[in-house]
Design an enzyme around this catalytic site. Structure first.
Site, PDB file in Angstrom:
ATOM      1  N   CYS A  89      29.131  42.205  25.385  1.00 44.46           N
ATOM      2  CA  CYS A  89      30.517  42.676  25.375  1.00 44.46           C
ATOM      3  C   CYS A  89      30.586  44.204  25.463  1.00 44.46           C
ATOM      4  CB  CYS A  89      31.199  42.186  24.100  1.00 44.46           C
ATOM      5  SG  CYS A  89      32.814  42.891  23.778  1.00 44.46           S
ATOM      6  N   CYS A  92      32.846  45.876  22.799  1.00 41.97           N
ATOM      7  CA  CYS A  92      32.200  45.822  21.477  1.00 41.97           C
ATOM      8  C   CYS A  92      31.276  47.017  21.278  1.00 41.97           C
ATOM      9  CB  CYS A  92      31.396  44.534  21.323  1.00 41.97           C
ATOM     10  SG  CYS A  92      32.371  43.032  21.423  1.00 41.97           S
TER      11      CYS A  92
END
Length: 166
Positions: A89, A92
């Site tokens: 991600c 993230c």
């Protein structure tokens, strides 16, 4: 010739090489025995040593399993910010360091748990994580607040302050 070789070596040193230098040894003591002042790269080492190396590793921990989560998050005396993330991600990877910085500003009044949703799918399902990054603020085992996505540093600071009651 020797000066050129030394200069090349100094300029080609990687950051990993600096981790091997002892912290207590100063650059002046390393090269003070050299008779030629041009072979003393003190200015280079002092500039390199003054770079800010900030680490927020002490404020967060990776959740190992369900039992670890229960012990360190649910039963924690401190408020806990839970960062549900994934290795793949991109957002993230941006949010994680920002969140750790916001937690570090609170100087031990709050801690952060990192949960990789690929390793701990059961926890992600239990807390209704349908997208990453998802951040949940928890105090005394109760969910206080949560958000999904990236926030800027000011928003993260207010999120964490709300958790500790400021």
């Amino acid at each position: 010739m020797a000066t050129r070789l030394l200069a090349r070596r100094i300029w080609s040193v990687s950051v990993k090489d600096f981790r091997r230098f002892p912290v207590a040894v100063s650059s002046s003591s390393l090269y003070s025995s050299s008779p030629n002042p041009s072979l003393r790269p003190q200015h280079f080492l002092s500039r390199t040593c003054s770079l800010p190396l900030i680490s927020y590793r002490g404020v967060s921990f990776n959740v190992q399993d369900q039992e670890d989560f229960t012990e360190r998050v649910i039963n924690s005396e401190l408020p806990v910010v839970i960062d549900f993330h994934a290795q793949w991600c991109g957002p993230c990877k941006i949010l994680g360091p920002r969140l750790e910085k916001a937690i570090a500003k609170q100087e031990g009044r709050v801690t952060m748990a990192k949960v990789d949703i690929d390793e701990h799918t059961d926890l992600a399902i239990e807390y209704g994580v349908s997208a990453v990054p998802t951040v949940i603020a928890m105090r005394d085992g109760d969910i206080i607040d949560q958000f999904v996505g990236i926030k800027d540093e000011d928003q993260l600071d207010s999120f964490v302050k709300k958790l500790i009651g400021q």
